[in-house]
Design an enzyme around this catalytic site. Structure first.
Site, PDB file in Angstrom:
ATOM      1  N   LYS A  44      10.759  -1.364 101.515  1.00 26.36           N
ATOM      2  CA  LYS A  44      12.125  -1.212 102.025  1.00 26.36           C
ATOM      3  C   LYS A  44      12.948  -2.409 101.559  1.00 26.36           C
ATOM      4  O   LYS A  44      12.444  -3.540 101.546  1.00 26.36           O
ATOM      5  CB  LYS A  44      12.115  -1.161 103.565  1.00 26.36           C
ATOM      6  CG  LYS A  44      13.501  -1.168 104.225  1.00 26.36           C
ATOM      7  CD  LYS A  44      14.280   0.101 103.975  1.00 26.36           C
ATOM      8  CE  LYS A  44      15.693   0.016 104.571  1.00 26.36           C
ATOM      9  NZ  LYS A  44      16.505   1.212 104.222  1.00 26.36           N
ATOM     10  N   SER A  69      22.109   7.291 107.599  1.00 26.92           N
ATOM     11  CA  SER A  69      22.904   6.070 107.672  1.00 26.92           C
ATOM     12  C   SER A  69      22.074   5.037 108.427  1.00 26.92           C
ATOM     13  O   SER A  69      22.409   4.634 109.541  1.00 26.92           O
ATOM     14  CB  SER A  69      24.254   6.305 108.358  1.00 26.92           C
ATOM     15  OG  SER A  69      25.015   5.103 108.303  1.00 26.92           O
ATOM     16  N   GLY A  71      21.467   1.925 107.703  1.00 26.47           N
ATOM     17  CA  GLY A  71      22.133   0.627 107.856  1.00 26.47           C
ATOM     18  C   GLY A  71      21.220  -0.554 107.581  1.00 26.47           C
ATOM     19  O   GLY A  71      21.362  -1.617 108.178  1.00 26.47           O
ATOM     20  N   ASN A 127      18.585  -3.822  94.845  1.00 26.12           N
ATOM     21  CA  ASN A 127      19.335  -2.643  95.303  1.00 26.12           C
ATOM     22  C   ASN A 127      20.827  -2.947  95.278  1.00 26.12           C
ATOM     23  O   ASN A 127      21.319  -3.758  96.063  1.00 26.12           O
ATOM     24  CB  ASN A 127      18.870  -2.290  96.724  1.00 26.12           C
ATOM     25  CG  ASN A 127      19.519  -1.022  97.254  1.00 26.12           C
ATOM     26  OD1 ASN A 127      20.353  -0.412  96.586  1.00 26.12           O
ATOM     27  ND2 ASN A 127      19.140  -0.628  98.461  1.00 26.12           N
ATOM     28  N   CYS A 130      23.345   0.338  98.426  1.00 19.25           N
ATOM     29  CA  CYS A 130      23.261   0.834  99.806  1.00 19.25           C
ATOM     30  C   CYS A 130      24.628   1.339 100.272  1.00 19.25           C
ATOM     31  O   CYS A 130      25.605   0.600 100.240  1.00 19.25           O
ATOM     32  CB  CYS A 130      22.783  -0.243 100.775  1.00 19.25           C
ATOM     33  SG  CYS A 130      22.813   0.397 102.475  1.00 19.25           S
ATOM     34  N   ASN A 193      20.401   6.242  93.861  1.00 16.56           N
ATOM     35  CA  ASN A 193      20.344   6.099  95.313  1.00 16.56           C
ATOM     36  C   ASN A 193      20.960   7.372  95.905  1.00 16.56           C
ATOM     37  O   ASN A 193      21.364   8.279  95.173  1.00 16.56           O
ATOM     38  CB  ASN A 193      21.115   4.845  95.739  1.00 16.56           C
ATOM     39  CG  ASN A 193      20.614   4.258  97.064  1.00 16.56           C
ATOM     40  OD1 ASN A 193      20.353   4.998  98.009  1.00 16.56           O
ATOM     41  ND2 ASN A 193      20.502   2.943  97.133  1.00 16.56           N
ATOM     42  N   SER A 194      21.024   7.462  97.217  1.00 15.98           N
ATOM     43  CA  SER A 194      21.619   8.653  97.826  1.00 15.98           C
ATOM     44  C   SER A 194      23.088   8.792  97.400  1.00 15.98           C
ATOM     45  O   SER A 194      23.726   7.814  97.009  1.00 15.98           O
ATOM     46  CB  SER A 194      21.508   8.581  99.348  1.00 15.98           C
ATOM     47  OG  SER A 194      22.077   7.390  99.830  1.00 15.98           O
ATOM     48  N   GLY A 271      11.808  10.512  97.734  1.00 11.31           N
ATOM     49  CA  GLY A 271      12.364  10.058  99.006  1.00 11.31           C
ATOM     50  C   GLY A 271      12.290  11.132 100.065  1.00 11.31           C
ATOM     51  O   GLY A 271      11.324  11.215 100.838  1.00 11.31           O
TER      52      GLY A 271
END
Ligand code: RRO
Length: 311
Positions: A44, A69, A71, A127, A130, A193-194, A271
């Site tokens: 993560k 979400s 966070g 990353n 996000c 990523n999403s 994922g």
């Protein structure tokens, strides 16, 4: 038939792993991926300090995928760095991925300094995408900032490092981002990523399905596969051949993996479907990919990687 791959200078028994955020929050989850048929794992995204993340519910499974979400809840970078540093000792010859994300350039550099000061010999995934921290934009959509971050990062960090990018939706953005990425000795880019800030609603209750940000969240799963394939292939077409690609987005079957590799991916990450099925999914994915390769007469993934045909 072999689905083995090489990425960032390391060899992997096969080309599948978890996507950061799924099955990687703590040592139990990471060990579950490690003990599956996945080639390796990524942690993560770790921040300098541990974080609780956004209020729940913050993850929801839909018919065709997921919305989250979270966070950036995580145990802090020190936790993950300790775990991977120990795990690589327990498993000589294996290479693991450490995902990190700072809230600004200074934090990114501080995170990397910790990695430099550690015994970790794996790959860092920075990353830049996000979508879910209220008030914080997705770094990957700020091209100048990406350039500045990568310049500063590679001034001080010289071990294998890749970046996790958000999806792009315009050809000019593929061109501009690739031009920036090509300036740096990146090991790989990981797309995608999403898809940030989608909205899924429940018609019966006329309500959103996750609590943070009035229901807005990152979309994953089947919805995102065409966008993911486009990003993988667009970067495959544009990046220097020494920058490899990890394909992430919409992988539910061996066929989906085949398509990501055809678009140029050297490794794929799972994922939403891993969240649904658990680490046992890698057995099915391996069997399905090998069956497709057998039928087509391919012995290894380099036989078809990037060899997408055009009309
Ligand atoms: O924790 C999250 O909300 C999160 C992160 Br850091 C990310 O990179 N992608 C995502 O969909 N969720």
């Amino acid at each position: 038939i072999s689905t083995a791959t090489t990425l960032a200078g390391s060899n992997f028994d096969n080309c599948m792993m978890n996507a950061s955020g799924v099955y990687c929050m703590d040592s139990d989850e990471l060990l579950a991926v490690e003990n599956s048929k996945a080639a390796t794992f990524v942690t993560k995204s770790g921040t300098l300090q541990p974080r609780k993340g956004n209020p729940e519910p913050r993850y929801f499974e839909t018919e065709f995928g997921s919305i989250n979400s979270m966070g950036l809840p995580n145990n802090g970078v020190d936790y993950y760095l300790d775990f991977v540093s120990q795990d690589q000792i327990n498993h000589p010859g294996k290479t693991y991925f450490l995902s990190i994300t700072g809230f600004n350039l200074a934090e990114d550099l501080e995170l990397l300094q910790k990695v430099t000061d550690s015994d970790f010999a794996g790959v860092v995934e920075l990353n830049l995408s996000c979508p879910n921290v209220p008030g914080k934009p997705q770094t990957g959509y700020d091209f100048e900032t990406v350039d500045a971050i990568l310049k500063a990062v590679f001034d001080v960090y010289h071990k294998p490092l890749g970046v996790k990018l958000p999806p792009y939706f315009d050809i000019i953005h593929f061109d501009q981002m690739a031009e920036i990425l090509n300036k740096y000795p990146l090991s790989y880019v990981n797309s995608i990523n999403s898809i940030g800030n989608g909205l899924y609603i429940n018609d019966d209750t006329e309500t959103v399905v996750i609590k943070p940000k009035q229901g807005f969240g990152g979309i994953g799963g089947e919805y995102v596969k065409p966008t993911a394939l486009a990003n993988v292939h667009a970067f495959y077409q544009r990046l220097n051949k020494d920058i490899q690609i990890i394909g992430t987005g919409g992988i539910q079957t061996g066929k989906d993996i085949f398509e990501h590799i055809l678009c140029g991916a050297s490794m794929v990450q799972v994922g939403t479907a891993l969240m649904v099925e658990g680490p046992v999914i890698f057995e099915r994915l391996t069997a399905e990919l090998e069956a497709i390769m057998a039928e087509k007469g391919y012995d290894n993934i380099e036989d078809f990687r990037g060899k997408l045909n055009y009309l």
